[in-house]
Write a protein that holds these residues in place. Structure first.
Motif, PDB file in Angstrom:
ATOM      1  N   CYS A 204       1.193  -1.190   0.266  1.00 27.92           N
ATOM      2  CA  CYS A 204       0.087  -0.411   0.099  1.00 27.92           C
ATOM      3  C   CYS A 204       0.571   1.445  -0.117  1.00 27.92           C
TER       4      CYS A 204
ATOM      5  N   ASP B  63       1.713   2.087  -3.282  1.00 27.52           N
ATOM      6  CA  ASP B  63       0.554   2.742  -4.431  1.00 27.52           C
ATOM      7  C   ASP B  63       0.826   4.103  -3.505  1.00 27.52           C
TER       8      ASP B  63
ATOM      9  N   TYR C 292       2.808   6.490  -5.551  1.00 32.99           N
ATOM     10  CA  TYR C 292       2.823   6.606  -6.640  1.00 32.99           C
ATOM     11  C   TYR C 292       2.086   7.350  -7.281  1.00 32.99           C
ATOM     12  N   LYS C 293       1.059   7.314  -6.273  1.00 28.48           N
ATOM     13  CA  LYS C 293       0.073   8.522  -6.425  1.00 28.48           C
ATOM     14  C   LYS C 293       0.560  10.093  -6.514  1.00 28.48           C
TER      15      LYS C 293
ATOM     16  N   LEU D 241      -5.685   5.923   0.560  1.00 31.85           N
ATOM     17  CA  LEU D 241      -4.176   4.850   1.130  1.00 31.85           C
ATOM     18  C   LEU D 241      -3.672   5.373   2.333  1.00 31.85           C
TER      19      LEU D 241
END
Ligand SMILES: Nc1nc2c(ncn2[C@@H]2O[C@H](COP(=O)(O)OP(=O)(O)OP(=O)(O)O)[C@@H](O)[C@H]2O)c(=O)[nH]1
Length: 302
Positions: free
Chosen positions: A32, A35, A38-39, A58
């Motif tokens: 997570c 992620d 990345y976001k 997230l």
């Protein structure tokens, strides 16, 4: 510091289940986290259709403590390491929220992201320590020194007595006590005393033989179990250890001290209550203390 066994035998199953759930949760957390970054990257570079709400979602998925707590036996959730992890998690979420606020205001601040990464790294260190502790089943490890504790001693000694009964080999027991340790605490403070205990523990672990095992029995008192060893051999081994301790460079925060230990030795019969052997070794230890300290004395029947 009184020793506290963290788990009873019947809790071991619960502990194993928790450890399994723990590993799964931590693995999810790591995925997570990727992620999340990345976001963050996509949002700050206006690539893809990412909103700060996605990032916030997230971030809440990174809050693993409540999941861990609901699975944990009380002995884990009230453990100082777990409480430390909880605190670090709180810092992580606060910093994550700050990063999101900064992003919303349309400013990219690498400083705040860097700070978040530092917190995450510290968080990882704590998670890893808890993992190691769980692997060693927490029950058996003394929190300050990392040595095996009294509960571990009580379990192991019975196994060694049974082995010695089968093989007919001698089993010896030594008690090590730091000399004038109250003076160290009183003069330099409890934290420095703790540092000395940690260094002593490292020295013991480094210099005992592979088959011997050392335990923190309480406060500044340690026990060593020496299988296949008669008391004269144990005396030689313990004298070497005593000399290593006396040579230790103990220096912290500008304070340097020399620390010695006194040691009492007794044989441990395979059919006796280990407390009786401990009492004899203790008697020998007090003789070592009474006759000048920094000595090894074998218990002898009067
Ligand atoms: N820093 C620290 N001190 C501890 C811990 N556990 C016990 N102690 C201290 O160890 C000291 C033991 O003192 P005493 O039993 O009086 O013995 P001593 O001063 O070592 O004297 P002798 O044993 O006679 O050489 C006490 O001051 C305890 O507070 C601990 O976990 N950390």
């Amino acid at each position: 510091m009184p020793e506290k066994a963290l788990f009873r035998e019947e809790d071991v199953d619960k502990l194993q289940n928790f450890h399994y759930a723990y590993k799964k949760t931590v693995a999810k957390y790591h995925a997570c986290r990727l992620d999340f970054f990345y976001k963050l990257f996509c949002f700050s570079h206006s690539t893809g259709d990412v909103s700060t709400t996605d990032i916030k979602n997230l971030l809440s998925a990174l809050e693993i403590i409540s999941t861990l707590k609901s699975n944990a036996v009380d002995e884990v959730s009230t453990h100082s390491l777990f409480i430390e992890i909880e605190k670090q998690q709180k810092k992580l979420v606060e910093q994550g929220e700050m990063v999101i606020e900064i992003l919303k205001a349309d400013r990219i601040q690498t400083d705040s992201i860097h700070k978040l990464i530092v917190i995450m790294k510290q968080f990882d260190v704590l998670l890893n320590r808890l993992d190691l502790g769980l692997t060693a089943s927490l029950t058996d490890v003394d929190e300050l020194t990392g040595l095996l504790n009294r509960a571990a001693f009580e379990r192991t000694v019975k196994k060694l007595q049974a082995q010695s009964s089968r093989s007919g080999e001698m089993l010896s027991l030594a008690i090590i006590d730091a000399d004038h340790f109250k003076e160290v605490n009183d003069t330099y403070g409890h934290n420095f005393g703790d540092y000395v205990l940690e260094e002593l523990a490292d020295c013991f672990e480094k210099h005992i033989r592979p088959l011997d095992s050392v335990y923190r029995y309480g406060g500044e008192e340690f026990l060593v179990l020496l299988p296949n060893t008669d008391t004269e051999q144990a005396e030689r081994v313990m004298n070497r250890l005593r000399e290593e301790v006396a040579k230790l460079p103990l220096s912290n925060d500008g304070i340097s001290v020399a620390q010695t230990v006194s040691i009492g030795i007794a044989s441990l019969e395979c059919d006796e209550d280990p407390d009786e052997a401990i009492e004899r070794a203790d008697e020998a230890l007090y003789k070592a203390k009474d006759t000048g300290r920094n000595k090894v004395i074998l218990w002898q029947d009067k």
